[in-house]
Enzyme design. Structure first.
Site, short mmCIF file in Angstrom:
data_model
loop_
_atom_site.label_atom_id
_atom_site.label_comp_id
_atom_site.label_asym_id
_atom_site.label_seq_id
_atom_site.Cartn_x
_atom_site.Cartn_y
_atom_site.Cartn_z
N HIS A 180 44.49 32.61 33.73
CA HIS A 180 43.35 32.18 34.56
C HIS A 180 42.12 31.96 33.68
CE1 HIS A 180 45.11 33.01 38.55
NE2 HIS A 180 45.81 33.92 37.89
N CYS A 184 47.81 29.03 36.89
CA CYS A 184 48.80 30.06 37.23
C CYS A 184 49.87 29.53 38.18
CB CYS A 184 48.08 31.29 37.78
SG CYS A 184 49.09 32.77 37.60
N ASP A 215 17.20 32.35 50.43
CA ASP A 215 18.45 31.68 50.05
C ASP A 215 18.16 30.74 48.88
OD1 ASP A 215 19.74 32.94 52.04
OD2 ASP A 215 19.93 31.19 53.37
N LYS A 223 24.32 41.38 47.30
CA LYS A 223 24.05 42.55 46.44
C LYS A 223 24.57 42.32 45.03
CE LYS A 223 26.36 45.66 48.76
NZ LYS A 223 26.86 45.03 50.00
N GLU A 282 39.51 30.56 34.39
CA GLU A 282 38.27 30.69 35.19
C GLU A 282 37.62 32.07 35.07
OE1 GLU A 282 41.34 30.35 36.38
OE2 GLU A 282 41.68 31.40 38.27
N1 GLN Z 1 52.69 33.83 42.54
C1 GLN Z 1 52.74 33.54 41.15
C2 GLN Z 1 53.24 34.72 40.34
O1 GLN Z 1 53.19 35.84 40.80
C3 GLN Z 1 51.39 33.07 40.64
C4 GLN Z 1 50.31 34.10 40.70
C5 GLN Z 1 48.92 33.52 40.55
O2 GLN Z 1 48.69 32.35 40.76
N2 GLN Z 1 47.97 34.37 40.25
O3 GLN Z 1 53.67 34.57 39.23
#
Ligand code: GLN
Length: 551
Positions: free
Chosen positions: A527, A389, A240, A17, A529
Protein backbone atom coordinates in the site's frame (compact mmCIF):
# COMPACT_ATOMS: atom_id res chain seq x y z
CA UNK A 1 10.92 17.73 31.23
CA UNK A 2 8.15 16.22 29.08
CA UNK A 3 4.97 18.17 28.48
CA UNK A 4 1.61 16.59 27.72
CA UNK A 5 -1.30 17.82 25.67
CA UNK A 6 -4.55 15.87 25.63
CA UNK A 7 -7.16 16.36 22.95
CA UNK A 8 -10.74 15.27 23.51
CA UNK A 9 -13.95 15.79 21.59
CA UNK A 10 -17.24 17.42 22.52
CA UNK A 11 -20.84 17.16 21.24
CA UNK A 12 -20.29 14.62 18.48
CA UNK A 13 -17.74 12.37 16.86
CA UNK A 14 -16.01 13.21 13.61
CA UNK A 15 -15.33 16.83 14.54
CA UNK A 16 -11.71 16.66 13.42
CA UNK A 17 -9.82 15.80 16.59
CA UNK A 18 -7.25 13.88 14.56
CA UNK A 19 -6.49 16.82 12.30
CA UNK A 20 -6.43 19.16 15.31
CA UNK A 21 -3.98 16.84 17.08
CA UNK A 22 -1.72 16.61 14.03
CA UNK A 23 -1.95 20.37 13.45
CA UNK A 24 -0.96 21.25 17.00
CA UNK A 25 1.97 18.83 16.79
CA UNK A 26 3.06 20.44 13.51
CA UNK A 27 2.77 23.97 14.94
CA UNK A 28 4.90 23.10 17.98
CA UNK A 29 7.49 21.67 15.53
CA UNK A 30 7.65 25.05 13.89
CA UNK A 31 8.51 26.51 17.29
CA UNK A 32 11.44 24.13 17.58
CA UNK A 33 9.91 21.38 19.72
CA UNK A 34 10.06 17.67 19.10
CA UNK A 35 6.52 16.34 19.19
CA UNK A 36 4.77 13.04 18.85
CA UNK A 37 1.10 12.08 18.63
CA UNK A 38 -0.68 9.19 20.33
CA UNK A 39 -4.15 7.91 19.56
CA UNK A 40 -6.33 6.23 22.16
CA UNK A 41 -9.28 4.31 20.75
CA UNK A 42 -11.93 3.48 23.33
CA UNK A 43 -12.78 0.10 21.74
CA UNK A 44 -12.33 -3.31 23.27
CA UNK A 45 -10.78 -4.45 19.96
CA UNK A 46 -7.06 -4.90 20.60
CA UNK A 47 -6.34 -3.08 17.34
CA UNK A 48 -8.27 -1.79 14.33
CA UNK A 49 -7.37 -4.81 12.18
CA UNK A 50 -10.61 -6.62 12.92
CA UNK A 51 -12.86 -3.61 12.35
CA UNK A 52 -14.98 -3.08 9.29
CA UNK A 53 -13.84 -0.03 7.30
CA UNK A 54 -17.45 0.81 6.49
CA UNK A 55 -18.12 1.36 10.16
CA UNK A 56 -14.79 2.58 11.37
CA UNK A 57 -13.07 4.01 8.31
CA UNK A 58 -9.80 2.85 6.85
CA UNK A 59 -7.49 0.55 8.75
CA UNK A 60 -4.13 2.32 8.67
CA UNK A 61 -0.94 0.25 8.85
CA UNK A 62 2.28 1.37 10.52
CA UNK A 63 5.77 0.30 9.48
CA UNK A 64 5.91 -2.26 12.30
CA UNK A 65 2.67 -3.83 11.08
CA UNK A 66 0.32 -2.28 13.64
CA UNK A 67 -3.21 -2.04 12.26
CA UNK A 68 -4.67 1.13 13.64
CA UNK A 69 -7.02 4.04 13.35
CA UNK A 70 -6.91 6.36 10.35
CA UNK A 71 -5.93 9.27 12.59
CA UNK A 72 -2.46 7.71 12.86
CA UNK A 73 -2.29 8.33 9.11
CA UNK A 74 -3.09 12.00 9.63
CA UNK A 75 -0.29 12.27 12.19
CA UNK A 76 2.22 10.74 9.80
CA UNK A 77 1.07 12.83 6.86
CA UNK A 78 1.26 16.08 8.81
CA UNK A 79 4.46 15.35 10.70
CA UNK A 80 6.38 13.49 8.00
CA UNK A 81 7.33 10.76 10.47
CA UNK A 82 6.84 7.02 10.78
CA UNK A 83 5.20 6.02 14.04
CA UNK A 84 5.09 2.64 15.78
CA UNK A 85 2.75 0.63 17.96
CA UNK A 86 3.98 2.62 20.96
CA UNK A 87 1.83 5.50 19.68
CA UNK A 88 -1.44 3.61 19.53
CA UNK A 89 -3.64 2.06 22.18
CA UNK A 90 -7.17 0.82 22.62
CA UNK A 91 -9.17 -0.14 25.69
CA UNK A 92 -8.56 -3.73 24.59
CA UNK A 93 -4.79 -3.38 24.33
CA UNK A 94 -4.55 -1.64 27.72
CA UNK A 95 -6.60 -4.35 29.45
CA UNK A 96 -4.65 -7.05 27.65
CA UNK A 97 -1.29 -5.80 28.85
CA UNK A 98 -2.64 -5.21 32.34
CA UNK A 99 -4.03 -8.73 32.53
CA UNK A 100 -0.77 -10.17 31.18
CA UNK A 101 1.11 -8.32 33.93
CA UNK A 102 -1.32 -9.59 36.55
CA UNK A 103 -0.89 -13.18 35.35
CA UNK A 104 2.86 -12.89 35.70
CA UNK A 105 2.59 -11.70 39.31
CA UNK A 106 3.77 -8.22 38.41
CA UNK A 107 1.47 -6.76 41.06
CA UNK A 108 2.88 -9.00 43.74
CA UNK A 109 -0.38 -10.20 45.24
CA UNK A 110 -2.14 -6.82 45.22
CA UNK A 111 -5.74 -6.45 44.10
CA UNK A 112 -5.70 -5.03 40.59
CA UNK A 113 -8.49 -2.51 40.09
CA UNK A 114 -9.93 -0.55 37.19
CA UNK A 115 -8.99 2.62 39.05
CA UNK A 116 -6.14 3.37 39.43
CA UNK A 117 -4.49 0.53 37.53
CA UNK A 118 -6.06 1.12 34.12
CA UNK A 119 -5.28 4.87 33.98
CA UNK A 120 -1.80 4.21 35.37
CA UNK A 121 -1.22 1.70 32.58
CA UNK A 122 -2.32 4.37 30.08
CA UNK A 123 0.12 6.88 31.56
CA UNK A 124 2.89 4.30 31.45
CA UNK A 125 2.18 3.69 27.78
CA UNK A 126 2.24 7.42 27.03
CA UNK A 127 5.59 7.75 28.77
CA UNK A 128 6.95 4.80 26.84
CA UNK A 129 6.00 6.47 23.55
CA UNK A 130 7.74 9.61 24.78
CA UNK A 131 10.93 7.67 25.55
CA UNK A 132 10.94 6.00 22.14
CA UNK A 133 10.29 9.20 20.19
CA UNK A 134 12.23 11.46 22.58
CA UNK A 135 9.44 14.00 22.20
CA UNK A 136 9.43 17.23 24.19
CA UNK A 137 5.66 17.40 23.91
CA UNK A 138 3.42 14.35 23.65
CA UNK A 139 0.01 15.05 22.17
CA UNK A 140 -2.55 12.39 22.96
CA UNK A 141 -5.91 12.20 21.26
CA UNK A 142 -8.66 10.54 23.24
CA UNK A 143 -11.15 8.95 20.86
CA UNK A 144 -14.90 9.20 21.32
CA UNK A 145 -16.90 12.06 22.78
CA UNK A 146 -16.82 13.59 26.24
CA UNK A 147 -19.77 12.38 28.28
CA UNK A 148 -19.79 8.82 27.03
CA UNK A 149 -18.98 6.02 29.40
CA UNK A 150 -16.30 4.47 27.19
CA UNK A 151 -13.63 7.12 27.45
CA UNK A 152 -14.10 8.13 31.11
CA UNK A 153 -11.22 5.92 32.14
CA UNK A 154 -8.90 7.81 29.79
CA UNK A 155 -10.05 11.16 31.16
CA UNK A 156 -9.18 9.73 34.56
CA UNK A 157 -5.63 9.21 33.25
CA UNK A 158 -5.51 12.89 32.31
CA UNK A 159 -6.75 13.86 35.77
CA UNK A 160 -4.11 11.75 37.51
CA UNK A 161 -1.30 13.03 35.29
CA UNK A 162 -2.39 16.62 35.81
CA UNK A 163 -2.53 16.05 39.57
CA UNK A 164 1.02 14.75 39.46
CA UNK A 165 2.38 17.41 37.10
CA UNK A 166 0.07 20.45 37.19
CA UNK A 167 2.41 22.61 35.09
CA UNK A 168 3.06 20.05 32.40
CA UNK A 169 -0.37 18.97 31.26
CA UNK A 170 -3.00 20.82 29.26
CA UNK A 171 -6.34 19.73 27.88
CA UNK A 172 -7.88 20.85 24.59
CA UNK A 173 -11.54 20.28 23.83
CA UNK A 174 -12.43 20.10 20.15
CA UNK A 175 -16.14 20.77 20.16
CA UNK A 176 -18.83 21.14 17.56
CA UNK A 177 -21.16 24.14 17.35
CA UNK A 178 -24.35 23.45 15.48
CA UNK A 179 -26.10 26.28 13.71
CA UNK A 180 -29.67 27.38 13.58
CA UNK A 181 -31.93 29.68 11.64
CA UNK A 182 -31.45 31.70 8.51
CA UNK A 183 -28.52 33.66 9.88
CA UNK A 184 -26.87 30.30 10.66
CA UNK A 185 -26.25 31.40 14.21
CA UNK A 186 -23.78 29.11 15.96
CA UNK A 187 -25.16 27.60 19.16
CA UNK A 188 -22.83 27.30 22.13
CA UNK A 189 -25.00 25.39 24.60
CA UNK A 190 -23.99 21.82 23.61
CA UNK A 191 -20.34 22.84 24.02
CA UNK A 192 -21.10 24.30 27.43
CA UNK A 193 -22.62 20.95 28.43
CA UNK A 194 -19.56 19.12 27.11
CA UNK A 195 -17.36 21.28 29.33
CA UNK A 196 -19.62 20.62 32.35
CA UNK A 197 -19.18 16.97 31.58
CA UNK A 198 -15.40 17.38 31.65
CA UNK A 199 -15.74 19.32 34.90
CA UNK A 200 -17.57 16.43 36.46
CA UNK A 201 -14.62 14.21 35.52
CA UNK A 202 -12.42 16.61 37.48
CA UNK A 203 -11.07 18.37 34.40
CA UNK A 204 -11.13 21.87 32.99
CA UNK A 205 -10.13 22.45 29.37
CA UNK A 206 -7.34 24.95 28.74
CA UNK A 207 -8.51 25.60 25.18
CA UNK A 208 -11.69 25.07 23.26
CA UNK A 209 -11.40 24.65 19.50
CA UNK A 210 -14.78 25.66 18.18
CA UNK A 211 -15.48 23.53 15.13
CA UNK A 212 -18.30 24.90 13.02
CA UNK A 213 -19.43 25.60 9.53
CA UNK A 214 -18.10 29.16 9.81
CA UNK A 215 -16.00 31.31 12.15
CA UNK A 216 -17.04 31.97 15.70
CA UNK A 217 -17.69 35.64 16.45
CA UNK A 218 -16.50 37.48 19.56
CA UNK A 219 -19.85 37.51 21.45
CA UNK A 220 -20.06 33.74 21.21
CA UNK A 221 -16.43 33.24 22.16
CA UNK A 222 -17.18 35.37 25.18
CA UNK A 223 -20.31 33.33 25.95
CA UNK A 224 -18.40 30.03 26.05
CA UNK A 225 -15.57 31.64 28.01
CA UNK A 226 -17.81 33.34 30.58
CA UNK A 227 -19.96 30.30 31.21
CA UNK A 228 -17.12 27.82 31.32
CA UNK A 229 -14.32 29.55 33.25
CA UNK A 230 -12.15 30.29 30.24
CA UNK A 231 -10.55 33.39 28.76
CA UNK A 232 -12.12 34.43 25.45
CA UNK A 233 -8.72 34.24 23.74
CA UNK A 234 -8.54 30.55 24.64
CA UNK A 235 -11.66 29.83 22.64
CA UNK A 236 -10.25 29.31 19.15
CA UNK A 237 -12.36 29.51 16.05
CA UNK A 238 -11.97 26.43 13.82
CA UNK A 239 -14.29 26.78 10.83
CA UNK A 240 -14.64 24.07 8.17
CA UNK A 241 -11.68 24.12 5.84
CA UNK A 242 -11.49 22.53 2.41
CA UNK A 243 -7.78 21.84 2.57
CA UNK A 244 -6.97 20.13 5.88
CA UNK A 245 -3.30 21.11 5.56
CA UNK A 246 -4.38 24.74 5.89
CA UNK A 247 -5.59 24.11 9.44
CA UNK A 248 -2.27 24.56 11.30
CA UNK A 249 -1.94 27.93 9.59
CA UNK A 250 -5.50 28.85 10.59
CA UNK A 251 -4.76 27.98 14.22
CA UNK A 252 -1.67 30.12 14.04
CA UNK A 253 -3.75 33.10 12.97
CA UNK A 254 -5.10 32.87 16.53
CA UNK A 255 -1.56 32.41 17.90
CA UNK A 256 -2.46 28.99 19.21
CA UNK A 257 1.18 27.85 19.22
CA UNK A 258 2.38 30.67 21.46
CA UNK A 259 -0.65 30.36 23.73
CA UNK A 260 0.00 26.63 24.20
CA UNK A 261 3.71 27.17 24.90
CA UNK A 262 2.82 29.82 27.49
CA UNK A 263 0.44 27.49 29.31
CA UNK A 264 3.02 24.72 29.24
CA UNK A 265 5.61 27.20 30.54
CA UNK A 266 7.84 26.52 27.55
CA UNK A 267 9.97 29.24 25.99
CA UNK A 268 9.64 30.09 22.32
CA UNK A 269 13.05 28.63 21.51
CA UNK A 270 15.06 28.69 18.23
CA UNK A 271 12.01 30.03 16.52
CA UNK A 272 12.75 29.90 12.85
CA UNK A 273 10.00 30.71 10.46
CA UNK A 274 11.57 28.70 7.64
CA UNK A 275 9.55 25.51 8.09
CA UNK A 276 6.32 27.35 8.62
CA UNK A 277 6.99 29.40 5.51
CA UNK A 278 7.74 26.29 3.46
CA UNK A 279 4.38 24.87 4.53
CA UNK A 280 2.55 28.15 3.87
CA UNK A 281 4.13 28.40 0.41
CA UNK A 282 2.83 24.95 -0.52
CA UNK A 283 -0.63 25.88 0.67
CA UNK A 284 -0.56 29.09 -1.30
CA UNK A 285 0.55 27.28 -4.43
CA UNK A 286 -2.33 24.82 -4.06
CA UNK A 287 -4.88 27.58 -3.65
CA UNK A 288 -3.74 29.04 -6.98
CA UNK A 289 -4.05 25.80 -8.93
CA UNK A 290 -6.77 25.55 -11.54
CA UNK A 291 -5.57 22.70 -13.73
CA UNK A 292 -7.95 19.82 -12.95
CA UNK A 293 -7.13 16.16 -13.22
CA UNK A 294 -10.06 13.73 -13.44
CA UNK A 295 -9.63 10.42 -11.65
CA UNK A 296 -11.89 7.52 -10.76
CA UNK A 297 -11.68 5.06 -7.91
CA UNK A 298 -13.47 1.80 -8.67
CA UNK A 299 -14.41 0.04 -5.45
CA UNK A 300 -17.19 -1.30 -3.30
CA UNK A 301 -17.32 0.57 -0.01
CA UNK A 302 -19.47 3.33 -1.44
CA UNK A 303 -22.45 3.91 -3.62
CA UNK A 304 -22.21 5.51 -7.00
CA UNK A 305 -22.86 9.20 -7.03
CA UNK A 306 -23.51 11.33 -4.02
CA UNK A 307 -23.05 9.22 -0.94
CA UNK A 308 -19.40 8.43 -0.54
CA UNK A 309 -17.81 6.63 2.37
CA UNK A 310 -14.52 8.25 1.56
CA UNK A 311 -13.20 7.55 5.07
CA UNK A 312 -12.64 3.95 4.02
CA UNK A 313 -10.02 5.12 1.49
CA UNK A 314 -8.66 8.20 3.21
CA UNK A 315 -4.98 7.40 2.63
CA UNK A 316 -5.56 6.80 -1.08
CA UNK A 317 -7.33 10.14 -1.37
CA UNK A 318 -4.60 11.96 0.51
CA UNK A 319 -1.84 10.29 -1.54
CA UNK A 320 -3.62 11.37 -4.74
CA UNK A 321 -3.84 14.93 -3.43
CA UNK A 322 -0.18 15.08 -2.38
CA UNK A 323 1.04 13.89 -5.78
CA UNK A 324 -1.43 15.96 -7.81
CA UNK A 325 -0.68 19.19 -5.96
CA UNK A 326 3.03 18.58 -6.30
CA UNK A 327 2.64 18.25 -10.07
CA UNK A 328 0.37 21.28 -10.31
CA UNK A 329 -3.03 19.62 -10.57
CA UNK A 330 -6.24 19.90 -8.61
CA UNK A 331 -7.46 16.32 -8.35
CA UNK A 332 -11.10 15.49 -8.82
CA UNK A 333 -12.04 11.96 -7.77
CA UNK A 334 -15.24 10.20 -8.78
CA UNK A 335 -16.29 7.09 -6.91
CA UNK A 336 -17.53 4.37 -9.19
CA UNK A 337 -19.32 1.40 -7.72
CA UNK A 338 -17.85 -1.69 -9.35
CA UNK A 339 -21.14 -3.57 -8.94
CA UNK A 340 -22.66 -1.26 -11.56
CA UNK A 341 -20.27 -2.69 -14.15
CA UNK A 342 -21.30 -6.23 -13.28
CA UNK A 343 -24.86 -5.75 -14.36
CA UNK A 344 -24.23 -3.65 -17.43
CA UNK A 345 -21.18 -3.76 -19.72
CA UNK A 346 -22.20 -0.62 -21.56
CA UNK A 347 -21.52 1.37 -18.42
CA UNK A 348 -17.79 0.73 -18.78
CA UNK A 349 -17.38 3.51 -21.35
CA UNK A 350 -17.74 6.00 -18.51
CA UNK A 351 -14.12 5.10 -17.69
CA UNK A 352 -13.06 6.92 -20.86
CA UNK A 353 -13.95 10.19 -19.10
CA UNK A 354 -11.07 9.74 -16.70
CA UNK A 355 -7.39 10.42 -17.01
CA UNK A 356 -6.56 7.74 -14.49
CA UNK A 357 -8.29 4.93 -12.59
CA UNK A 358 -7.43 3.43 -9.21
CA UNK A 359 -8.50 0.00 -7.97
CA UNK A 360 -7.95 0.17 -4.22
CA UNK A 361 -7.42 -2.56 -1.64
CA UNK A 362 -10.25 -4.68 -0.33
CA UNK A 363 -11.54 -8.02 0.79
CA UNK A 364 -14.23 -10.43 -0.25
CA UNK A 365 -16.50 -11.13 -3.13
CA UNK A 366 -18.72 -8.12 -3.58
CA UNK A 367 -18.04 -6.14 -6.72
CA UNK A 368 -15.04 -8.23 -7.76
CA UNK A 369 -16.22 -9.15 -11.25
CA UNK A 370 -17.03 -5.48 -11.88
CA UNK A 371 -13.50 -4.49 -10.90
CA UNK A 372 -12.07 -7.15 -13.23
CA UNK A 373 -14.18 -5.77 -16.08
CA UNK A 374 -13.00 -2.24 -15.31
CA UNK A 375 -9.38 -3.45 -15.36
CA UNK A 376 -9.87 -5.12 -18.74
CA UNK A 377 -11.41 -1.95 -20.11
CA UNK A 378 -8.53 0.20 -18.85
CA UNK A 379 -5.96 -2.24 -20.20
CA UNK A 380 -7.54 -2.41 -23.64
CA UNK A 381 -8.21 1.32 -23.84
CA UNK A 382 -4.83 2.38 -22.50
CA UNK A 383 -6.29 4.26 -19.54
CA UNK A 384 -3.67 4.77 -16.79
CA UNK A 385 -4.45 2.30 -14.04
CA UNK A 386 -3.05 1.90 -10.55
CA UNK A 387 -4.01 -1.22 -8.60
CA UNK A 388 -3.38 -1.33 -4.87
CA UNK A 389 -3.09 -4.70 -3.10
CA UNK A 390 -6.42 -6.35 -4.00
CA UNK A 391 -6.20 -4.11 -7.06
CA UNK A 392 -2.94 -5.82 -8.11
CA UNK A 393 -4.41 -9.25 -7.41
CA UNK A 394 -7.44 -8.57 -9.62
CA UNK A 395 -5.21 -7.13 -12.36
CA UNK A 396 -3.37 -10.46 -12.33
CA UNK A 397 -6.66 -12.39 -12.47
CA UNK A 398 -7.79 -10.28 -15.43
CA UNK A 399 -4.48 -10.72 -17.23
CA UNK A 400 -4.51 -14.48 -16.60
CA UNK A 401 -8.03 -14.87 -17.94
CA UNK A 402 -7.90 -12.58 -20.95
CA UNK A 403 -4.26 -12.52 -22.03
CA UNK A 404 -2.91 -15.89 -20.85
CA UNK A 405 -6.25 -17.55 -21.68
CA UNK A 406 -6.40 -19.36 -18.36
CA UNK A 407 -10.13 -19.83 -18.32
CA UNK A 408 -11.75 -19.35 -14.92
CA UNK A 409 -8.54 -18.03 -13.31
CA UNK A 410 -9.28 -16.49 -9.94
CA UNK A 411 -8.10 -15.75 -6.46
CA UNK A 412 -8.76 -18.51 -3.94
CA UNK A 413 -10.10 -15.81 -1.62
CA UNK A 414 -13.26 -15.92 -3.78
CA UNK A 415 -13.15 -19.30 -5.47
CA UNK A 416 -11.29 -21.92 -3.46
CA UNK A 417 -11.80 -24.51 -6.22
CA UNK A 418 -10.71 -22.43 -9.19
CA UNK A 419 -8.85 -24.34 -11.91
CA UNK A 420 -6.23 -21.61 -12.05
CA UNK A 421 -5.48 -20.20 -8.60
CA UNK A 422 -3.32 -17.34 -9.89
CA UNK A 423 -3.76 -15.60 -6.54
CA UNK A 424 -3.43 -17.94 -3.60
CA UNK A 425 -2.93 -17.94 0.12
CA UNK A 426 0.49 -18.77 1.56
CA UNK A 427 0.80 -22.04 3.43
CA UNK A 428 1.79 -20.23 6.63
CA UNK A 429 -1.41 -18.17 6.43
CA UNK A 430 -3.59 -21.25 5.99
CA UNK A 431 -2.62 -22.63 9.39
CA UNK A 432 -3.43 -19.35 11.10
CA UNK A 433 -6.90 -19.25 9.61
CA UNK A 434 -7.53 -22.88 10.52
CA UNK A 435 -6.93 -21.92 14.13
CA UNK A 436 -9.08 -18.79 13.76
CA UNK A 437 -6.08 -16.56 14.53
CA UNK A 438 -7.31 -13.56 12.56
CA UNK A 439 -6.03 -10.63 14.62
CA UNK A 440 -2.72 -9.13 13.51
CA UNK A 441 -1.71 -12.17 11.46
CA UNK A 442 -1.76 -10.95 7.85
CA UNK A 443 1.48 -10.18 6.04
CA UNK A 444 1.77 -6.79 7.68
CA UNK A 445 3.94 -3.71 7.74
CA UNK A 446 7.33 -3.15 6.15
CA UNK A 447 8.80 -5.64 3.71
CA UNK A 448 11.56 -4.92 1.22
CA UNK A 449 10.75 -4.82 -2.47
CA UNK A 450 13.57 -5.29 -4.99
CA UNK A 451 13.10 -3.29 -8.15
CA UNK A 452 14.00 -4.24 -11.70
CA UNK A 453 15.91 -1.85 -13.95
CA UNK A 454 14.23 -0.27 -17.00
CA UNK A 455 10.73 -0.43 -15.57
CA UNK A 456 8.15 2.17 -14.58
CA UNK A 457 8.78 1.17 -10.98
CA UNK A 458 12.46 1.94 -11.35
CA UNK A 459 11.76 5.25 -13.06
CA UNK A 460 9.52 6.12 -10.11
CA UNK A 461 11.74 5.06 -7.22
CA UNK A 462 15.11 5.65 -8.89
CA UNK A 463 16.33 2.93 -6.58
CA UNK A 464 16.73 -0.84 -6.52
CA UNK A 465 14.98 -1.35 -3.25
CA UNK A 466 11.91 0.14 -1.64
CA UNK A 467 10.49 -0.54 1.81
CA UNK A 468 6.72 -0.56 1.71
CA UNK A 469 3.81 -1.41 3.99
CA UNK A 470 1.64 -4.45 3.53
CA UNK A 471 -1.69 -5.85 4.68
CA UNK A 472 -2.79 -9.01 2.91
CA UNK A 473 -3.05 -12.78 3.13
CA UNK A 474 -3.00 -13.67 -0.55
CA UNK A 475 -0.19 -13.50 -3.11
CA UNK A 476 0.44 -13.94 -6.80
CA UNK A 477 0.82 -17.72 -6.88
CA UNK A 478 4.54 -18.52 -7.52
CA UNK A 479 3.42 -21.44 -9.73
CA UNK A 480 1.92 -18.98 -12.23
CA UNK A 481 4.72 -16.43 -12.27
CA UNK A 482 6.31 -17.95 -15.39
CA UNK A 483 3.22 -18.11 -17.54
CA UNK A 484 2.23 -14.55 -16.57
CA UNK A 485 5.69 -13.26 -17.46
CA UNK A 486 5.84 -15.20 -20.72
CA UNK A 487 2.67 -13.38 -21.73
CA UNK A 488 4.12 -9.96 -21.02
CA UNK A 489 3.36 -9.17 -17.41
CA UNK A 490 6.47 -7.63 -15.89
CA UNK A 491 7.33 -8.35 -12.27
CA UNK A 492 9.09 -5.06 -11.73
CA UNK A 493 9.23 -5.43 -7.95
CA UNK A 494 9.73 -8.67 -6.06
CA UNK A 495 10.31 -9.92 -2.56
CA UNK A 496 12.91 -12.66 -2.21
CA UNK A 497 13.57 -14.95 0.70
CA UNK A 498 15.65 -18.09 1.23
CA UNK A 499 13.57 -20.79 2.85
CA UNK A 500 14.89 -23.19 5.47
CA UNK A 501 15.33 -25.90 2.82
CA UNK A 502 17.42 -23.33 0.86
CA UNK A 503 14.89 -23.06 -1.95
CA UNK A 504 13.94 -19.46 -2.59
CA UNK A 505 10.56 -17.85 -2.23
CA UNK A 506 9.83 -15.09 -4.71
CA UNK A 507 6.71 -12.97 -4.31
CA UNK A 508 5.35 -10.34 -6.67
CA UNK A 509 5.43 -6.85 -5.18
CA UNK A 510 4.93 -4.69 -8.27
CA UNK A 511 3.53 -5.75 -11.63
CA UNK A 512 3.35 -3.66 -14.78
CA UNK A 513 3.01 -3.76 -18.54
CA UNK A 514 5.64 -2.51 -20.94
CA UNK A 515 5.08 1.18 -21.62
CA UNK A 516 5.08 0.40 -25.35
CA UNK A 517 1.91 -1.61 -24.75
CA UNK A 518 0.23 0.58 -22.16
CA UNK A 519 1.14 4.03 -20.77
CA UNK A 520 0.64 3.05 -17.13
CA UNK A 521 -0.64 -0.34 -16.01
CA UNK A 522 0.87 -0.79 -12.56
CA UNK A 523 -0.19 -2.78 -9.54
CA UNK A 524 1.40 -3.02 -6.10
CA UNK A 525 0.95 -5.79 -3.56
CA UNK A 526 1.76 -3.24 -0.86
CA UNK A 527 0.00 0.00 0.00
CA UNK A 528 2.09 2.94 -1.21
CA UNK A 529 -0.66 5.29 0.00
CA UNK A 530 0.40 4.68 3.61
CA UNK A 531 3.76 6.32 3.01
CA UNK A 532 2.69 9.47 1.20
CA UNK A 533 2.89 12.71 3.20
CA UNK A 534 1.95 16.31 2.52
CA UNK A 535 5.57 17.35 2.08
CA UNK A 536 6.77 14.11 0.44
CA UNK A 537 4.34 12.63 -2.11
CA UNK A 538 4.86 8.96 -2.92
CA UNK A 539 6.96 8.25 -6.06
CA UNK A 540 4.47 5.76 -7.52
CA UNK A 541 1.56 8.14 -7.08
CA UNK A 542 3.67 10.87 -8.69
CA UNK A 543 4.38 8.62 -11.66
CA UNK A 544 0.70 7.66 -11.92
CA UNK A 545 -0.51 11.28 -11.87
CA UNK A 546 2.22 12.29 -14.30
CA UNK A 547 0.97 9.71 -16.80
CA UNK A 548 -2.67 10.47 -16.12
CA UNK A 549 -1.93 14.14 -16.78
CA UNK A 550 -0.68 13.25 -20.26
CA UNK A 551 -4.00 11.63 -21.23
N1 GLN B 1 -7.98 -9.48 0.19
C1 GLN B 1 -6.64 -9.44 -0.28
C2 GLN B 1 -5.70 -10.24 0.61
O1 GLN B 1 -6.01 -10.49 1.75
C3 GLN B 1 -6.15 -8.02 -0.44
C4 GLN B 1 -6.05 -7.25 0.83
C5 GLN B 1 -5.93 -5.76 0.62
O2 GLN B 1 -6.28 -5.23 -0.41
N2 GLN B 1 -5.49 -5.06 1.65
O3 GLN B 1 -4.64 -10.60 0.20
Amino acid sequence: MTKYIFICGGVMSGVGKGIATASIARILNWYGYRTTCIKIDPYVNVDAGTMNPIEHGEVFVLKDGTECDQDMGHYERFLDVELTRANYMTTGSIYLSLIQKERSLYFDGKCVEVVPHVPLEVIEKIDKAQRITRADVVITEIGGTVGEYQNLIFLEAVRILKLRKPDDVILVLVSYLPYQGEGMELKTKPTQYAIRSLNSAGLQPDFVLARAIHSLDEPRKWKIAFNCNLKPQDVISAPDEKNIYQIPLNFEKDDLGKKILKKLKLPIKNFSNANKLKWAKRIERISNLNNKIQLAVVGKYFQSGKFVLADAYISVIEAVKHASWYLGYLPHIDWLNSEDFEKDNTKLVVLKNYQGVIIPGGFGKRGVEGKIKAIKFCRENRIPLLGLCYGLQLMVVEFARNVCHLKGAHTTEIDSKTKHPVIDILESQKNLLREKLYGGTMRLGNWPCYIKKNTIAHQAYRNYVAIERHRHRYEVNPKYQNILQENGLIFSGIYKEKRKDLSSLVLAEIIELDQKVHPFFVGTQFHPEFKSTFLSPHPLFLKFILNAGRK
